[in-house]
Design a protein around this motif. Structure first.
Motif, PDB file in Angstrom:
ATOM      1  N   ASN A  17       1.067  38.590  -5.220  1.00  0.00           N
ATOM      2  CA  ASN A  17       0.363  39.477  -5.697  1.00  0.00           C
ATOM      3  C   ASN A  17      -0.616  39.091  -6.946  1.00  0.00           C
ATOM      4  N   GLY A  18      -1.223  37.697  -6.639  1.00  0.00           N
ATOM      5  CA  GLY A  18      -2.097  37.016  -7.516  1.00  0.00           C
ATOM      6  C   GLY A  18      -1.490  36.327  -8.642  1.00  0.00           C
ATOM      7  N   LYS A  19      -0.197  36.132  -8.349  1.00  0.00           N
ATOM      8  CA  LYS A  19       0.712  35.539  -9.691  1.00  0.00           C
ATOM      9  C   LYS A  19       1.371  34.213  -8.913  1.00  0.00           C
ATOM     10  N   ALA A  20       1.009  33.050  -9.449  1.00  0.00           N
ATOM     11  CA  ALA A  20       1.636  31.841  -9.108  1.00  0.00           C
ATOM     12  C   ALA A  20       3.042  31.726  -9.047  1.00  0.00           C
ATOM     13  N   VAL A  21       3.814  31.325  -8.262  1.00  0.00           N
ATOM     14  CA  VAL A  21       5.293  31.274  -8.087  1.00  0.00           C
ATOM     15  C   VAL A  21       5.845  30.040  -7.571  1.00  0.00           C
ATOM     16  N   LYS A  22       7.158  29.911  -7.870  1.00  0.00           N
ATOM     17  CA  LYS A  22       7.645  28.557  -7.188  1.00  0.00           C
ATOM     18  C   LYS A  22       8.258  28.832  -6.015  1.00  0.00           C
ATOM     19  N   VAL A  23       8.091  27.931  -5.110  1.00  0.00           N
ATOM     20  CA  VAL A  23       8.560  28.168  -3.639  1.00  0.00           C
ATOM     21  C   VAL A  23       9.261  26.628  -3.260  1.00  0.00           C
ATOM     22  N   LEU A  24      10.257  27.065  -2.422  1.00  0.00           N
ATOM     23  CA  LEU A  24      10.809  25.930  -1.845  1.00  0.00           C
ATOM     24  C   LEU A  24      10.048  25.797  -0.304  1.00  0.00           C
ATOM     25  N   MET A  25       9.876  24.389  -0.197  1.00  0.00           N
ATOM     26  CA  MET A  25       9.198  24.013   1.120  1.00  0.00           C
ATOM     27  C   MET A  25      10.076  22.995   1.664  1.00  0.00           C
ATOM     28  N   ASN A  26       9.790  22.852   3.118  1.00  0.00           N
ATOM     29  CA  ASN A  26      10.538  21.970   3.857  1.00  0.00           C
ATOM     30  C   ASN A  26       9.788  21.273   4.954  1.00  0.00           C
ATOM     31  N   GLN A  27      10.313  20.135   5.321  1.00  0.00           N
ATOM     32  CA  GLN A  27       9.396  19.313   6.219  1.00  0.00           C
ATOM     33  C   GLN A  27      10.396  18.656   7.316  1.00  0.00           C
ATOM     34  N   ARG A  28       9.963  18.443   8.350  1.00  0.00           N
ATOM     35  CA  ARG A  28      10.592  17.822   9.603  1.00  0.00           C
ATOM     36  C   ARG A  28       9.891  16.514  10.069  1.00  0.00           C
ATOM     37  N   LEU A  29      10.099  15.324  10.097  1.00  0.00           N
ATOM     38  CA  LEU A  29       9.415  14.318  10.822  1.00  0.00           C
ATOM     39  C   LEU A  29      10.393  13.617  11.853  1.00  0.00           C
ATOM     40  N   ARG A  30       9.669  13.476  13.210  1.00  0.00           N
ATOM     41  CA  ARG A  30      10.422  13.357  14.179  1.00  0.00           C
ATOM     42  C   ARG A  30       9.895  12.151  14.969  1.00  0.00           C
ATOM     43  N   PHE A  80      11.762  20.536  -1.006  1.00  0.00           N
ATOM     44  CA  PHE A  80      11.330  20.257  -2.100  1.00  0.00           C
ATOM     45  C   PHE A  80      10.517  21.504  -2.596  1.00  0.00           C
ATOM     46  N   ILE A  81      10.331  21.642  -3.958  1.00  0.00           N
ATOM     47  CA  ILE A  81       9.831  22.955  -4.411  1.00  0.00           C
ATOM     48  C   ILE A  81       8.441  22.343  -5.289  1.00  0.00           C
ATOM     49  N   VAL A  82       7.475  23.100  -4.899  1.00  0.00           N
ATOM     50  CA  VAL A  82       6.134  23.376  -5.382  1.00  0.00           C
ATOM     51  C   VAL A  82       6.400  24.356  -6.581  1.00  0.00           C
ATOM     52  N   ASP A  83       6.024  24.154  -7.730  1.00  0.00           N
ATOM     53  CA  ASP A  83       6.028  25.010  -8.979  1.00  0.00           C
ATOM     54  C   ASP A  83       4.685  25.787  -9.020  1.00  0.00           C
ATOM     55  N   GLU A  84       4.495  26.433 -10.169  1.00  0.00           N
ATOM     56  CA  GLU A  84       3.617  27.390 -10.637  1.00  0.00           C
ATOM     57  C   GLU A  84       2.119  26.682 -10.826  1.00  0.00           C
ATOM     58  N   ARG A  85       2.332  25.317 -10.901  1.00  0.00           N
ATOM     59  CA  ARG A  85       1.128  24.271 -11.445  1.00  0.00           C
ATOM     60  C   ARG A  85       0.509  23.557  -9.897  1.00  0.00           C
ATOM     61  N   GLY A  86       1.410  23.853  -9.064  1.00  0.00           N
ATOM     62  CA  GLY A  86       1.060  22.874  -7.898  1.00  0.00           C
ATOM     63  C   GLY A  86       1.619  21.719  -7.853  1.00  0.00           C
ATOM     64  N   HIS A  87       2.742  21.504  -8.518  1.00  0.00           N
ATOM     65  CA  HIS A  87       3.377  20.183  -8.734  1.00  0.00           C
ATOM     66  C   HIS A  87       4.724  20.226  -7.963  1.00  0.00           C
ATOM     67  N   ALA A  88       4.819  19.202  -6.902  1.00  0.00           N
ATOM     68  CA  ALA A  88       5.698  19.027  -6.172  1.00  0.00           C
ATOM     69  C   ALA A  88       6.818  18.250  -6.727  1.00  0.00           C
ATOM     70  N   ASP A  89       8.149  18.852  -6.680  1.00  0.00           N
ATOM     71  CA  ASP A  89       9.380  17.956  -7.108  1.00  0.00           C
ATOM     72  C   ASP A  89      10.676  18.583  -6.377  1.00  0.00           C
ATOM     73  N   SER A  90      11.822  17.890  -7.033  1.00  0.00           N
ATOM     74  CA  SER A  90      13.121  18.224  -6.827  1.00  0.00           C
ATOM     75  C   SER A  90      13.195  17.844  -5.079  1.00  0.00           C
ATOM     76  N   LEU A  91      12.810  16.860  -4.630  1.00  0.00           N
ATOM     77  CA  LEU A  91      12.813  16.648  -3.419  1.00  0.00           C
ATOM     78  C   LEU A  91      14.397  16.120  -2.726  1.00  0.00           C
ATOM     79  N   ARG A  92      14.752  16.640  -1.694  1.00  0.00           N
ATOM     80  CA  ARG A  92      16.043  16.464  -1.378  1.00  0.00           C
ATOM     81  C   ARG A  92      15.955  15.939   0.102  1.00  0.00           C
ATOM     82  N   ILE A  93      16.474  14.947   0.536  1.00  0.00           N
ATOM     83  CA  ILE A  93      16.387  14.408   2.070  1.00  0.00           C
ATOM     84  C   ILE A  93      17.665  15.043   2.766  1.00  0.00           C
ATOM     85  N   ILE A  94      17.731  16.320   3.272  1.00  0.00           N
ATOM     86  CA  ILE A  94      18.905  16.605   3.883  1.00  0.00           C
ATOM     87  C   ILE A  94      19.524  15.863   5.188  1.00  0.00           C
TER      88      ILE A  94
END
Length: 342
Positions: free
Chosen positions: A242-255, A200-214
């Motif tokens: 460097n102090g600027k908010a950016v978008k980032v792709l996160m991942n998770q694994r539940l077992r 999923f992607i967390v945007d510059e506002r701290g909002h998580a979206d674009s969830l994909r279940i791989i």
């Protein structure tokens, strides 16, 4: 034989240095995350490679209300405890206020924190007590170079980075992993084994979206996971460069594992750990092999089996185990890979 008394100047200088050290410790204001860059003995000597602490990731996160989180992974704050500072001692306390760990502060300069944990007999002045040299996480991140491997996508001026120690979004809670387990487990008690992998992607506002279940477990579980994810959409602190908010792709694994998988792995792992502690690497290797037959993704067993192989002269096999750890999305063996497996 003539004895020369110390000069007044040297005496005054000694007192001044002691006073400065006392004042600097008295002004400690621990806040934010500190990451260990070196773990050694107090006397300065290196830990042996088969000492798991040497390459262990350690992060202390200090927050308001004298709270401290202790984590072994970069993307979590860890379970919260309370702390207090008494002179040069950092006291970690349980929720009931009982002291559960005492560390001695050797150095504090804002960006740098050096502490000593008690030795096996609890002595803080033991030369072989463990010393942690930690730096502010943001200070370390600024020093880490940004490479093309840190980028997920680039579309015109919109860049999405990949999560890693350099850049990641922080969940506003002790553990996003535990949060999702607890939310989904009560709704799907029938799930006994399997793994869910998502991005999923967390945007510059701290909002998580674009969830994909791989990789999902079953339709019901996946649907409950989606519901739980939506409840945490706004529970993120955005990633920064460097102090600027950016978008980032996160991942998770539940077992999930059945008792048939877990129990043999546990008992073989216990025998392996005892042999490993006694530096009986042949016996430890045998039992780690048995443990990993049932749970191939047990990082600690892979890590230690790699050490056993290294100690027995099979560096290629060791590198294979440590590479497998990285493939599981864990970075615990990265330093060993960099040191021995280039």
């Amino acid at each position: 034989m003539n004895f020369k008394a110390p000069s007044v100047c040297s005496f005054v200088l000694s007192i001044a240095l002691t006073l400065c050290t006392f004042l600097s410790l008295a002004q400690i204001n621990l806040n934010g995350a500190y990451v260990a860059t070196r773990i050694s003995y107090q006397n300065g000597s290196e830990l042996q490679d088969d000492n798991l602490l040497k390459f262990t990731y350690v992060k202390y996160t200090f927050s308001k209300g004298n709270q401290i989180g202790i984590s072994g992974v970069y993307y979590e704050n860890g379970s919260p405890f309370s702390f207090s500072i008494n002179g040069d001692l950092l006291l970690v306390k349980s929720s009931a206020g009982a002291v559960i760990n005492t560390m001695k502060i050797l150095e504090y300069t804002g960006n740098k924190l050096v502490v000593v944990n008690g030795s096996a007999n609890g002595t803080l002045d033991d030369p072989f007590a463990i010393k942690y040299t930690l730096y502010k996480e943001e200070y370390i991140q600024r020093k880490m170079p940004l490479s093309s491997n840190d980028i997920f996508t680039v579309k015109k001026t919109d860049t999405v980075f990949k999560s890693g120690q350099k850049v990641y979004a922080q969940f506003r809670g002790p553990s996003f992993q535990n949060y999702m387990y607890e939310k989904v487990r009560n709704k799907t008690p029938d799930v006994k084994s399997g793994a869910l992998i998502s991005t999923f992607i967390v945007d510059e506002r701290g909002h998580a979206d674009s969830l994909r279940i791989i990789e999902g477990i079953n339709p019901k579980y996946d649907a409950e996971y989606l519901k739980a994810f939506k409840t945490a959409k706004n529970m993120w602190q955005p990633a920064q460069i460097n102090g600027k908010a950016v978008k980032v792709l996160m991942n998770q694994r539940l077992r999930y594992f059945t008792s048939e998988q877990t129990l043999p792995s546990y008992f073989h792992g216990q025998k392996a750990n005892i042999a490993f502690k006694n530096q009986d690497y042949e016996t430890a290797l045998f039992y780690y092999d048995q443990a990993l037959e049932n749970r191939r993704d047990e990082v600690e067993h892979l890590y230690r089996r790699g050490i056993c192989k290294q100690m027995l002269g099979n560096l290629e096999g060791a590198c294979a185990d440590w590479t497998e750890i990285r493939a599981l999305g864990n970075h615990e063996a990265d330093e060993l890979l960099q040191k021995y497996c280039k």
